[in-house]
Motif scaffolding. Structure first.
Motif, PDB file in Angstrom:
ATOM      1  N   GLU A  81     -11.092  20.781 -10.218  1.00 58.15           N
ATOM      2  CA  GLU A  81     -11.781  21.987 -10.701  1.00 58.15           C
ATOM      3  C   GLU A  81     -12.614  22.579  -9.762  1.00 58.15           C
ATOM      4  N   ASP A  82     -12.678  22.098  -8.748  1.00 57.16           N
ATOM      5  CA  ASP A  82     -13.553  22.549  -7.707  1.00 57.16           C
ATOM      6  C   ASP A  82     -15.004  22.720  -8.069  1.00 57.16           C
ATOM      7  N   VAL A  83     -15.551  21.458  -8.535  1.00 57.40           N
ATOM      8  CA  VAL A  83     -17.112  21.588  -8.899  1.00 57.40           C
ATOM      9  C   VAL A  83     -17.931  20.753  -7.785  1.00 57.40           C
ATOM     10  N   SER A  84     -18.754  21.430  -7.427  1.00 59.98           N
ATOM     11  CA  SER A  84     -19.735  20.912  -6.368  1.00 59.98           C
ATOM     12  C   SER A  84     -20.630  19.818  -7.048  1.00 59.98           C
ATOM     13  N   LEU A  85     -20.998  18.954  -6.054  1.00 61.40           N
ATOM     14  CA  LEU A  85     -22.262  17.828  -6.316  1.00 61.40           C
ATOM     15  C   LEU A  85     -23.216  18.380  -6.733  1.00 61.40           C
ATOM     16  N   GLY A  86     -23.679  19.598  -6.348  1.00 64.80           N
ATOM     17  CA  GLY A  86     -24.805  20.376  -6.655  1.00 64.80           C
ATOM     18  C   GLY A  86     -24.973  20.726  -8.134  1.00 64.80           C
ATOM     19  N   ALA A  87     -23.728  20.994  -8.648  1.00 64.53           N
ATOM     20  CA  ALA A  87     -23.511  21.685  -9.963  1.00 64.53           C
ATOM     21  C   ALA A  87     -23.518  20.479 -10.993  1.00 64.53           C
ATOM     22  N   VAL A  88     -23.351  19.100 -10.546  1.00 63.14           N
ATOM     23  CA  VAL A  88     -23.267  17.850 -11.337  1.00 63.14           C
ATOM     24  C   VAL A  88     -24.506  17.135 -11.456  1.00 63.14           C
ATOM     25  N   ARG A  89     -25.128  17.298 -10.472  1.00 60.91           N
ATOM     26  CA  ARG A  89     -26.393  16.471  -9.945  1.00 60.91           C
ATOM     27  C   ARG A  89     -27.401  16.815 -11.127  1.00 60.91           C
ATOM     28  N   THR A  90     -27.378  18.180 -11.689  1.00 64.81           N
ATOM     29  CA  THR A  90     -28.400  18.177 -12.798  1.00 64.81           C
ATOM     30  C   THR A  90     -28.169  17.196 -13.882  1.00 64.81           C
ATOM     31  N   HIS A  91     -26.996  16.837 -14.218  1.00 62.25           N
ATOM     32  CA  HIS A  91     -26.764  16.187 -15.489  1.00 62.25           C
ATOM     33  C   HIS A  91     -26.833  14.383 -15.176  1.00 62.25           C
ATOM     34  N   THR A  92     -27.435  14.103 -16.229  1.00 59.62           N
ATOM     35  CA  THR A  92     -27.848  12.458 -16.065  1.00 59.62           C
ATOM     36  C   THR A  92     -26.536  11.549 -16.379  1.00 59.62           C
ATOM     37  N   ASP A  93     -25.495  12.137 -17.126  1.00 60.77           N
ATOM     38  CA  ASP A  93     -24.526  11.219 -17.279  1.00 60.77           C
ATOM     39  C   ASP A  93     -23.287  11.932 -17.129  1.00 60.77           C
TER      40      ASP A  93
END
Ligand SMILES: Cc1cc2nc3c(=O)[nH]c(=O)nc-3n(C[C@H](O)[C@H](O)[C@H](O)COP(=O)(O)OP(=O)(O)OC[C@H]3O[C@@H](n4cnc5c(N)ncnc54)[C@H](O)[C@@H]3O)c2cc1C
Ligand code: FES
Lengths: 82, 431
Positions: free
Chosen positions: B356-368
């Motif tokens: 889905e071309d999601v970057s680490l930055g976009a995921v990092r804000t979530h805890t799980d």
């Protein structure tokens, strides 16, 4: 020893490749691109074992086939969307 | 066509082959299933150029060639119902009822994100080996191999046998850890001999410890990599870059069946008792799915699981052999433990979910992982989180959420509506 070959089409090109190789390999051998990602980056096989889906292609009209999991067959039609 | 049998074995690698042979030799009707086009699993993958080793051919003949065994190649399990599996091959989907089940689903590579890892020409280390065996064009190509563990040597040797010029093997573990591992190898003479053979075969290939690929570069495909190690940073030119950080158990099918899992580092393995029984009645597991243990472990566990699934007695000697093989696995894990810096290579712009071309930055804000998945679509693509899930867990974003059916993208014709709803209604997944 003469290697037997298989004739198939990849993105409409008629090609001859060695028998027994995978569809992914056939695509690489003839220099065709693999898929593009949802944001348009070119991609290519990553895992070689059927888990990453980066090698997915359409085979004989059926989408989402993992090219690293299929052996080339005579007459196969492969489209990569590349 | 079979639609029922005594025992289904999923996976035709060393573990599944041993299980099928053992169960069939006790008169059970066995169906052996594997999604790959040929039997052998990872280590015994058929090589388009060099065939399969003798020991692999013997094991395949003993299992798939047994009159009591029906072998279904190119077939994968996509969903489960009580007492039956939903299978799919290239043509169709069908059900198979079973009395007992042996899960021998093996392992996949742990692939960690770093800038440039999505470029064509960047693969896993075992990934490169698998592609080489499928006939991938390697002649004259400069190949750089990196990551961790003995698989780097195996991948390098295979690439070299296929005509590649291996420009280096870069192991993240430090020199002292690797030396301690090598020094302890005498306890497993077979492994020692194998290591010596590979080292000889690769005598001309530079081997660096404490060395990490930090970035891959190239326009339409990889053309070089930055490597950080004892000698500082250097750029190495290459046509292919193969990076794998070891293996992780494939537990998705076990998870779908409700089998209890236990942690293996940041990942999960199937929990089994002394005779390879899982927490679910009549479901057994063997090989890498129960924790990374290598081929010897896979074979002996498969043997035990096959006997146990057939209701036959398990000789003590087998259990002792298994425990010895598991000790080797523990030594591997300890010495090739990942250093912290390999977890910090990706930056906020690095793609983590390749589907889905999601970057680490976009995921990092979530805890799980589950929250991240819902908010960003990370893990919702075709690989169903198999790549990014392992990476996120290793990077400290919690274990993956539970597997939901189907296990693989499935054609609608295979999934009749009743199958899906009965699966999710009766099994109570932890999503
Ligand atoms: C890419 C790769 C390369 C490796 N190369 C080597 C090597 O060179 N030397 C070495 O000693 N070890 C190697 N290993 C380690 C390897 O895991 C073990 O040596 C050994 O193969 C484990 O045996 P196994 O039977 O437990 O699993 P595997 O050999 O992995 O077999 C599991 C099988 O299950 C099948 N499967 C999984 N899920 C499903 C499903 N849902 N439906 C149908 N089929 C399914 C898979 O297709 C696979 O064939 C490699 C591992 C990987 C991932
Ligand atoms: S290369 Fe990963 S699925 Fe084919």
């Amino acid at each position: 020893m003469k290697m037997s070959t298989v004739r198939l089409t990849i993105n409409g090109l008629r090609v001859h490749v060695p028998a027994g190789i995978s569809v992914a390999t056939a695509i690489a051998l003839v220099g065709q691109p693999f898929r593009h990602s949802v944001t348009g980056e070119p991609r290519a096989p990553l895992c070689g074992m059927g888990v990453c889906f980066e090698c997915r292609v359409r085979i004989d009209g059926v989408a989402q086939q993992r090219a690293c999991q299929r052996v080339v067959n005579p007459g196969m039609r492969v489209e990569t969307d590349g | 066509m079979v639609d029922a049998c005594d025992i289904v074995v999923v996976g035709a690698g060393p573990a599944g082959l041993a299980a099928a042979e053992a169960a069939a030799s006790h008169g059970k009707r066995v169906v052996l299933i594997d999604s790959q086009p040929r039997a052998g699993g990872q280590v015994w993958r058929h090589d388009a150029l060099h065939g399969q080793p003798r020991v692999a051919m013997d094991a395949i003949r003993a299992a798939a060639g047994n009159a009591n065994v029906t072998y279904l190649e190119g077939t994968q399990v996509v969903a489960v119902e009580p007492e039956r599996l939903l299978l799919q091959d290239a043509r169709r989907g069908f059900h198979l009822a079973y009395g007992a089940l042996v899960l021998a689903t093996g392992a996949r590579e742990l692939l960690l994100p770093f800038p440039g890892w999505t470029l064509p020409g960047v693969t896993g280390a075992g990934g490169l080996q698998a592609l080489a065996k499928q006939g991938w064009p390697l002649r004259g190509k400069r190949v750089l191999i990196a990551g961790s563990g003995p698989l780097l040597f195996a991948a390098a040797a295979t690439a070299q046998r296929h005509g590649a010029h291996v420009v280096g093997i870069h192991e993240q573990a430090g020199a002292s850890a690797v030396h301690r591992f090598a020094a302890g190898l005498w306890r497993w003479p077979g492994k020692l001999a194998q290591a010596a053979r590979l080292r000889l075969e690769l005598a001309r290939v530079p081997y660096r410890t404490g060395s990490i690929v930090t970035t891959a570069e190239g326009d339409h495909g990889v053309s070089g990599a930055h490597v950080r190690g004892g000698q500082g940073d250097e750029r190495i030119e290459c046509d292919l870059l193969a990076v794998g950080y070891g293996l992780l158990p494939q537990v998705e099918l076990a998870q779908l069946l409700g089998c209890a899992l236990e942690p293996e580092g940041a990942h999960a393995r199937v929990q089994v008792g002394p005779w390879q029984a899982t927490s679910q009645p009549r479901v057994f597991a063997a090989g890498e799915a129960c924790g990374i243990g290598g081929i010897d472990c896979a074979r002996v566990e498969g043997h035990i699981a096959g006997l146990a699934a057939a209701g036959a007695a398990v000789p003590r000697a087998l259990v002792q052999r298994r425990d010895r093989a598991r000790a080797f696995a523990a030594s591997l894990r300890q010495h090739f433990a990942l250093r912290d810096d390999v977890r910090g290579l990706a930056n906020d712009d690095t793609t983590i979910c390749r589907c889905e071309d999601v970057s680490l930055g976009a995921v990092r804000t979530h805890t799980d992982a589950r929250e991240a998945k819902l908010a960003t679509r990370c893990g919702m693509g075709a690989c169903q989180g198999r790549i990014c899930g392992g990476a996120l867990a290793e990077l400290g974003h919690g274990p993956r959420g539970g597997m939901r059916p189907p296990l693989f993208p499935t054609r609608l014709a295979t999934l009749g509506e009743p199958v899906l709803s009965s699966v999710s209604d009766t099994r109570g997944y932890t999503p």
